[in-house]
Design a protein around this motif. Structure first.
Motif, PDB file in Angstrom:
ATOM      1  N   GLY A  15       0.786  -1.227   0.000  1.00  0.00           N
ATOM      2  CA  GLY A  15       0.000   0.000   0.000  1.00  0.00           C
ATOM      3  C   GLY A  15       0.813   1.270   0.000  1.00  0.00           C
ATOM      4  O   GLY A  15       0.268   2.355   0.002  1.00  0.00           O
ATOM      5  N   SER A  16       2.142   1.168   0.008  1.00  0.00           N
ATOM      6  CA  SER A  16       2.968   2.369   0.008  1.00  0.00           C
ATOM      7  C   SER A  16       4.239   2.099  -0.780  1.00  0.00           C
ATOM      8  O   SER A  16       4.653   0.950  -0.932  1.00  0.00           O
ATOM      9  N   PRO A  17       4.897   3.148  -1.314  1.00  0.00           N
ATOM     10  CA  PRO A  17       6.102   2.953  -2.103  1.00  0.00           C
ATOM     11  C   PRO A  17       7.217   2.342  -1.256  1.00  0.00           C
ATOM     12  O   PRO A  17       7.346   2.643  -0.071  1.00  0.00           O
ATOM     13  N   ALA A  30     -11.093   1.176   0.107  1.00  0.00           N
ATOM     14  CA  ALA A  30     -11.354   0.371  -1.096  1.00  0.00           C
ATOM     15  C   ALA A  30     -10.149  -0.488  -1.453  1.00  0.00           C
ATOM     16  O   ALA A  30     -10.281  -1.662  -1.845  1.00  0.00           O
ATOM     17  N   MET A  31      -8.948   0.074  -1.304  1.00  0.00           N
ATOM     18  CA  MET A  31      -7.748  -0.691  -1.626  1.00  0.00           C
ATOM     19  C   MET A  31      -7.426  -1.719  -0.545  1.00  0.00           C
ATOM     20  O   MET A  31      -6.875  -2.783  -0.840  1.00  0.00           O
ATOM     21  N   LEU A  40     -11.685  -3.547  -8.739  1.00  0.00           N
ATOM     22  CA  LEU A  40     -10.756  -2.440  -8.531  1.00  0.00           C
ATOM     23  C   LEU A  40     -11.505  -1.107  -8.643  1.00  0.00           C
ATOM     24  O   LEU A  40     -12.199  -0.872  -9.633  1.00  0.00           O
ATOM     25  N   PRO A  41     -11.351  -0.237  -7.660  1.00  0.00           N
ATOM     26  CA  PRO A  41     -12.084   1.032  -7.684  1.00  0.00           C
ATOM     27  C   PRO A  41     -11.461   2.021  -8.658  1.00  0.00           C
ATOM     28  O   PRO A  41     -10.234   2.041  -8.843  1.00  0.00           O
ATOM     29  N   ALA A  53      -9.721   9.192  -3.963  1.00  0.00           N
ATOM     30  CA  ALA A  53      -8.920  10.413  -4.167  1.00  0.00           C
ATOM     31  C   ALA A  53      -7.865  10.597  -3.075  1.00  0.00           C
ATOM     32  O   ALA A  53      -6.838  11.241  -3.309  1.00  0.00           O
ATOM     33  N   ASP A  54      -8.110  10.028  -1.892  1.00  0.00           N
ATOM     34  CA  ASP A  54      -7.122  10.150  -0.811  1.00  0.00           C
ATOM     35  C   ASP A  54      -5.798   9.474  -1.168  1.00  0.00           C
ATOM     36  O   ASP A  54      -4.768   9.773  -0.555  1.00  0.00           O
ATOM     37  N   ASP A  55      -5.821   8.568  -2.142  1.00  0.00           N
ATOM     38  CA  ASP A  55      -4.592   7.868  -2.540  1.00  0.00           C
ATOM     39  C   ASP A  55      -3.780   8.642  -3.573  1.00  0.00           C
ATOM     40  O   ASP A  55      -2.664   8.233  -3.910  1.00  0.00           O
ATOM     41  N   ILE A  56      -4.329   9.744  -4.104  1.00  0.00           N
ATOM     42  CA  ILE A  56      -3.637  10.465  -5.178  1.00  0.00           C
ATOM     43  C   ILE A  56      -2.290  11.011  -4.711  1.00  0.00           C
ATOM     44  O   ILE A  56      -1.303  10.965  -5.442  1.00  0.00           O
ATOM     45  N   THR A  57      -2.228  11.523  -3.481  1.00  0.00           N
ATOM     46  CA  THR A  57      -0.960  12.048  -2.969  1.00  0.00           C
ATOM     47  C   THR A  57       0.096  10.946  -2.919  1.00  0.00           C
ATOM     48  O   THR A  57       1.235  11.122  -3.374  1.00  0.00           O
ATOM     49  N   LEU A  58      -0.275   9.801  -2.369  1.00  0.00           N
ATOM     50  CA  LEU A  58       0.645   8.670  -2.261  1.00  0.00           C
ATOM     51  C   LEU A  58       1.103   8.203  -3.647  1.00  0.00           C
ATOM     52  O   LEU A  58       2.299   7.961  -3.885  1.00  0.00           O
TER      53      LEU A  58
END
Length: 478
Positions: free
Chosen positions: A131-133, A147-148, A309-310, A316-321
């Protein structure tokens, strides 16, 4: 840049391969014997091996078996003369990616090379799924939204099983990454993982690509060929865009799922196969079933496990990540320092709807880095990447658009067109692909980069539009 080893005792053929593959953007190393080739593989494992069956000393099949011991996921393309076809088929059954008959057609060989490199990447390089880089620059499924989290749980629960999985979602949401994650976390991760795009392969070729064919099955079938399903026995087949699979082939896929067996095209022998099927689609299968375009029994066989898959606008909260991940990844690929991004530019991205989903966001970030001046990404940079053209270019664009409107009008008013929309889009696609090839002097690698598509997709489009590329050369036989 991908590294390819060519193992063949024909000096002229190796020289020709070296020139061709370097022009296509690959690194190339050569060996005139199996022993030398094996020593090269032991010293440094490449991305692909092209191996001749007939070699002095150690034969090609024995060389392949040793390569399998060194790295079972290293893709190998076998070259063979007609008289040694059965040996090549045996190697393919043992896991070789494909075999090519000498003398061969260069565009076909380049297409197979591109597919083999993609398959090798899918099998050998893991997809991050936390879930993160992770900072390594590898492929990863990114997101911490609820969702993820549901997607991660579904992958974790279904990956260790042999259950058929149907991945659903809009284009650009990451269905291929999920399929790779399922494979890499499965009990079949040491066996082949082959991808079949049901749209990229012409309908007339898809059946033989999947199931293979017997000698004499159709005009030009001069030898037996093992299909991808038989070749992947023990492993996993990913059927991408299965919602677009021709209705005539759906019954054969249903039989595969029900009976774990296939028949080659033109053959009568039932061949048992042990493969796991992962499928993906962006189509509304329920509507396709109700309209008679997709088999209802196949639909229920596929959706043993469904992973939805959404779209990006629903997380949208994932866009920054995601933005920070793509900045880091592509800055490393381009060879520049990560310039970062301003809060205002991030807010601008969060308000964009992204009809192309995660793939569109990635392309926007990559564009901003290409034109970056080593300063943090600004809203102006984002606007430029979103193709908001400066005023001085708008008049020329309007004239171009007017010409396109006139052409579309003429096409739509032709009464003989049965499917006006599809035929217009087909014509445009063919023109775009041909122009990209013209601009790059016929170099498929450069044309694919110019179009922003993979080499296998480009080769499929060249085949579909029957574009003439004057690079066919006949090679000497063994």
């Amino acid at each position: 840049m991908s590294m390819i080893y060519v193992i063949d005792d024909d000096d002229q053929l190796r020289m020709s391969f070296h020139k061709l593959l370097v022009e296509e953007g690959y690194d190339v190393a050569e060996a005139a014997s199996g022993e030398k080739g094996l020593a090269m593989v032991r010293e440094r494992v490449p991305d692909l091996v092209i191996l001749d069956v007939r070699l002095p000393g150690m034969g090609g099949l024995k060389v392949y078996q040793f390569i399998r011991e060194i790295d079972p996921k290293l893709p190998v393309i076998i070259m063979t003369a007609y008289g040694t076809t059965e040996t090549a088929i045996e190697a393919t059954k043992l896991g070789a990616f494909d075999y090519i008959l000498k003398p061969f057609d260069i565009p076909q060989m380049l297409k197979v090379i591109s597919q083999a490199l993609a398959a090798g990447k899918f099998m050998r390089f893991p997809v991050g799924m936390d879930g993160s880089p992770d900072g390594t620059g590898g492929d990863a499924i990114i997101g911490r939204s609820p969702a993820m989290q549901t997607v991660y749980k579904a992958i974790g629960r279904s990956a260790p099983t042999d259950a058929t999985v149907l991945i659903r979602g809009e284009s650009g949401t990451g269905k291929e990454l999920v399929a790779r994650a399922l494979y890499q976390h499965s009990t079949r991760s040491g066996a082949p993982f082959l991808v079949i795009n049901c749209v990229a392969i012409p309908e007339t070729l898809l059946e033989s690509e999947l199931f293979g064919f017997e000698k004499g099955a159709f005009t030009g079938a001069s030898h037996r060929r093992v299909g991808k399903i038989e070749q992947a026995s023990g492993g996993t087949i990913f059927l991408d865009e299965i919602g677009d699979m021709p209705f005539s082939l759906q019954a054969k896929i249903l039989r595969l799922l029900q009976e774990k067996s296939i028949e080659r095209l033109g053959g009568r022998q039932t061949i048992p196969v042990d493969v796991r099927i992962i499928a993906a689609t962006n189509r509304d299968l329920e509507t396709a079933v109700s309209q008679g375009r997709f088999r209802e029994d196949l639909y229920y066989r596929l959706k043993v496990v469904t992973i939805q898959l959404p779209p990006l606008y629903d997380r949208a909260d994932d866009i920054t990540l995601l933005t920070h991940y793509f900045l880091s990844k592509h800055a490393r690929e381009i060879g520049i320092e990560n310039p970062g991004i301003t809060p205002e530019a991030l807010e601008m991205l969060k308000k964009w709807r992204f009809p192309g989903n995660v793939r569109e966001l990635e392309n926007i970030v990559k564009k901003t880095l290409i034109y970056n001046r080593m300063t943090p990404i600004t809203p102006e940079d984002i606007s430029q990447a979103l193709d908001e053209k400066p005023p001085e270019r708008r008049s020329a664009l309007i004239e171009d658009e007017a010409a396109i409107h006139r052409w579309v009008g003429r096409m739509l008013t032709r009464s003989q067109l049965e499917r006006p929309f599809e035929e217009c889009m087909e014509r445009v696609e063919g023109i775009v692909v041909k122009e990209a090839l013209n601009l790059t002097g016929g170099n498929r690698s450069k044309a694919a980069k110019l179009l922003g598509i993979s080499r296998p997709t480009l080769h499929a489009k060249i085949d579909r539009h029957r574009l003439e590329i004057t690079t066919t050369v006949q090679r000497p036989t063994d």
